[in-house]
Scaffold this active site. Structure first.
Site, PDB file in Angstrom:
ATOM      1  CB  CYS A   1      -0.983   0.003   1.168  1.00 12.11           C
ATOM      2  SG  CYS A   1      -2.255  -1.262   0.992  1.00 12.11           S
TER       3      CYS A   1
ATOM      4  CG  HIS B   1     -13.480   8.581 -10.260  1.00 12.69           C
ATOM      5  ND1 HIS B   1     -14.719   8.174  -9.821  1.00 12.69           N
ATOM      6  CD2 HIS B   1     -13.055   7.638 -11.126  1.00 12.69           C
ATOM      7  CE1 HIS B   1     -15.038   7.039 -10.408  1.00 12.69           C
ATOM      8  NE2 HIS B   1     -14.043   6.686 -11.202  1.00 12.69           N
TER       9      HIS B   1
ATOM     10  CD  GLU C   1      -8.410   0.085   2.463  1.00 17.50           C
ATOM     11  OE1 GLU C   1      -8.224   1.164   3.037  1.00 17.50           O
ATOM     12  OE2 GLU C   1      -7.601  -0.860   2.510  1.00 17.50           O
TER      13      GLU C   1
END
Length: 149
Positions: A25, A75, A136
């Site tokens: 990550c 986005h 998530e």
């Protein structure tokens, strides 16, 4: 009258990277987030009120969360502005990318705290934010509960 909890769910796509993290990550990647917002309050008892019987109009709750969270984070790519990712963010912005710089590591845990603060300040005074759940992935989520804070 009884207190009632109402929950509304939202979805948005957001990218992020965790600076200094020791796993995958640390790379820029994205998630299809699901946010569950639960409020608590008493239904309006004034039969002359157009919102009679409602704790809060789902549309009013949607407006708050959409404007403060979904429309901002959807986005976008989120970076901690207090890391070298700041330089990358500036480069992406010059190329027309939607980049958010925040004061925290953009983990689900820290995002849900940020979201709780933003939503709480806009709720009508008689409505309390009860909890948030930020999912998530299919199997991973962070929760914020007013009772814990």
């Amino acid at each position: 009258m009884s207190n009632i909890r109402l929950t509304k769910s939202f979805s948005f796509e957001t990218g992020h990277a965790l600076y200094g993290y020791d796993g995958k990550c640390k790379n820029i990647h994205g998630h299809s987030y699901k946010l569950y917002v639960t409020v608590i309050g008493e239904p309006i008892s004034d039969s002359g009120n157009v919102k009679y019987g409602m704790v809060i109009d789902f549309g009013d709750l949607k407006k708050i969360v959409k404007e403060e969270i979904v429309d901002v984070f959807d986005h976008a790519t989120v970076f901690n502005k207090n890391t070298p990712h700041f330089e990358l963010a500036m480069e992406l912005k010059t190329r027309g990318h939607n980049v958010l710089l925040v004061d925290y590591q953009p983990t689900s845990e820290m995002m849900v705290i940020d979201f709780a603060q933003k939503i709480q300040r806009l709720l009508p005074q008689h409505i309390q934010l009860h909890s948030l759940k930020l999912q998530e992935t299919e199997t991973s989520f962070a929760e914020w509960h007013a009772a814990d804070n």
